[in-house]
Design a protein around this motif. Structure first.
Motif, PDB file in Angstrom:
ATOM      1  N   ASN A  78      32.683  13.457  17.424  1.00 53.41           N
ATOM      2  CA  ASN A  78      32.820  12.512  16.314  1.00 53.41           C
ATOM      3  C   ASN A  78      32.392  13.144  14.992  1.00 53.41           C
ATOM      4  O   ASN A  78      33.052  12.962  13.955  1.00 53.41           O
ATOM      5  N   THR A  82      34.618  13.876  11.548  1.00 54.70           N
ATOM      6  CA  THR A  82      34.297  13.499  10.167  1.00 54.70           C
ATOM      7  C   THR A  82      34.516  14.683   9.226  1.00 54.70           C
ATOM      8  O   THR A  82      35.006  14.509   8.097  1.00 54.70           O
ATOM      9  N   LEU A 341      37.282   7.371   4.571  1.00 54.60           N
ATOM     10  CA  LEU A 341      36.629   7.833   5.801  1.00 54.60           C
ATOM     11  C   LEU A 341      36.100   6.690   6.664  1.00 54.60           C
ATOM     12  O   LEU A 341      36.295   6.700   7.882  1.00 54.60           O
ATOM     13  N   THR A 344      38.986   5.066   8.478  1.00 54.44           N
ATOM     14  CA  THR A 344      39.454   5.936   9.560  1.00 54.44           C
ATOM     15  C   THR A 344      38.472   5.927  10.723  1.00 54.44           C
ATOM     16  O   THR A 344      38.876   5.896  11.900  1.00 54.44           O
ATOM     17  N   GLY A 345      37.180   5.928  10.403  1.00 55.23           N
ATOM     18  CA  GLY A 345      36.164   5.906  11.460  1.00 55.23           C
ATOM     19  C   GLY A 345      36.212   4.643  12.291  1.00 55.23           C
ATOM     20  O   GLY A 345      36.030   4.690  13.519  1.00 55.23           O
ATOM     21  N   TYR A 372      30.663   8.076   9.492  1.00 58.02           N
ATOM     22  CA  TYR A 372      31.833   8.160   8.620  1.00 58.02           C
ATOM     23  C   TYR A 372      31.579   7.568   7.230  1.00 58.02           C
ATOM     24  O   TYR A 372      32.462   7.659   6.372  1.00 58.02           O
TER      25      TYR A 372
END
Length: 411
Positions: A78, A82, A341, A344-345, A372
């Motif tokens: 993860n 990022t 971000l 998207t996370g 994120y």
């Protein structure tokens, strides 16, 4: 739980951090003179070499076991996501806004790297102690949150110095500098990369580096211009020593030293103690014979969060008055880090939960989501110093090559 309670539980930890940051900025003002520039340098060294590795070692060793490490396998992936997704957004931002070439690598680095150390250590544990907390028992929540944050810090350091540093270095042309030879009659030294101007805070370090390189260049020039009449054995020894020194100062070895930061060593030691049962029984627990060592690490680690937060506030007093970066560029980085971000996370984490590859721990899911939604890493400020030092080292080696080639008797 009402939405207002969740909002308060999420806002109070951030407010606490802002208060401590404000205190750091206040005592760093020239009129106050408590957290001076020299004091910030010294405290930063203590945090980097003592507080942070102690915190990481203590939290990981006391919380993680082999089963716990296996259940958090997705966290390094993860964090890597990022970095990769942030880099993609930064590249798109550069293309859309025609950012100057000397700032493009910096923008990509700021969009890619988040503050996965200090921010998580402050925000996540503080959330566990609020009345509207969604993560159960405060004691166990805080302990687990510190372990997740410490693991994030270790993984972040490794990816930052192996990925972001090299992206910035290669993008700015540092890999090609050793192939360039300075003109024979040029008396001006090579300039530092355009757009990376050393701050007043680093002037003394760069001056010392210049003096060191100049001294070494003079010594080598003097040696090369003298007729050598020593035995072949001594010549071979000197050649071997030069090769060893050159290898130790090569960019690859330097990058490897940057990769293994004190926090990385702390993470390795902490996970080893937690996973290996004899070590864990000897160091962790109320009945452990060596529990005093664990207590000392805990005592040292407790100073990491307040010291780092005060330093973050103290560094803000420099402001933007000496920066050539436009406000529009800063706004673009903020939009990437705090809008694109996080969205998207959410999609990635929700998809991973739906597929069933994450173990059912709400706190773990929360930490993955927060990774994120963090501001750029504080380590971005170190890249200008590292890259400037690399440029000075390159100038030294280029000058040495020219002097040796032109020395009498060398052909």
């Amino acid at each position: 739980m009402k939405i207002i309670e969740l909002f308060i539980a999420a806002w109070i930890p951030v407010l606490k951090m802002l208060i401590v940051t404000g205190v750091g900025s206040f005592i760093a003002l020239p009129s106050i003179g408590v957290l001076t520039e020299e004091a910030r340098k010294n405290i930063n060294a203590v945090v980097y070499f003592v507080f942070n590795p102690s915190l990481v070692t203590n939290n990981l060793s006391s919380t993680f076991t082999l089963k716990g490490v296996a259940s958090t396998w997705f966290m390094p992936i993860n964090i890597l996501l990022t970095f990769v997704i942030g880099s993609a957004f930064g590249w798109i931002f550069n293309k859309i806004n025609n950012v100057p070439s000397n700032l493009r690598a910096l923008i990509v680095g700021c969009c890619a790297s988040g503050n996965l150390g200090v921010m998580l250590l402050i925000v996540i544990p503080a959330t566990c102690n609020e009345s509207g907390r969604p993560f159960g028992n405060p004691a166990s929540c805080t302990s687990q949150a510190l372990a997740y944050a410490s693991l994030s810090m270790g993984v972040n350091d490794m990816i930052f110095w192996s990925y972001v540093y090299n992206v910035v270095r290669i993008s700015m042309g540092f890999g090609e500098e050793r192939m360039k030879i300075m003109p024979k009659d040029s008396s001006a030294p090579m300039s530092i990369e355009e757009g990376i101007t050393p701050t007043h805070e680093n002037d003394s370090n760069l001056t010392d580096a210049k003096l060191s390189f100049s001294t070494n260049a003079e010594n080598i020039q003097e040696t090369s211009s003298t007729k050598v009449s020593e035995p072949s054995t001594n010549s071979k020894v000197q050649t071997l020593m030069k090769m060893t020194k050159s290898l130790s100062e090569s960019p690859a070895v330097t990058a490897l030293r940057r990769l293994f930061t004190p926090s990385i060593f702390g993470a390795i030691i902490g996970l080893t103690i937690g996973i290996v049962s004899p070590f864990r029984r000897a160091l962790v627990g109320e009945n452990a014979p060596l529990r005093s060592l664990q207590g000392a690490l805990r005592l040292l680690g407790d100073g990491a969060v307040p010291a780092t937060t005060l330093l973050m506030g103290g560094n803000l007093v420099k402001g933007f008055h000496k920066s050539d970066i436009k406000i529009s560029v800063v706004v673009g980085v903020v939009i990437v880090r705090f809008l694109f971000l996080p969205l998207t996370g959410v999609c990635i984490i929700k998809g991973a939960i739906h597929i069933g590859i994450l173990h059912p721990d709400p706190l773990y899911h929360f930490v993955l989501l927060v990774q994120y939604a963090l501001p750029p890493a504080m380590n971005m400020d170190l890249l200008s110093v590292a890259n400037a030092a690399t440029r000075l080292e390159t100038s030294f080696f280029c000058a040495v090559e020219i002097e040796v080639a032109d020395a009498p008797g060398e052909g």
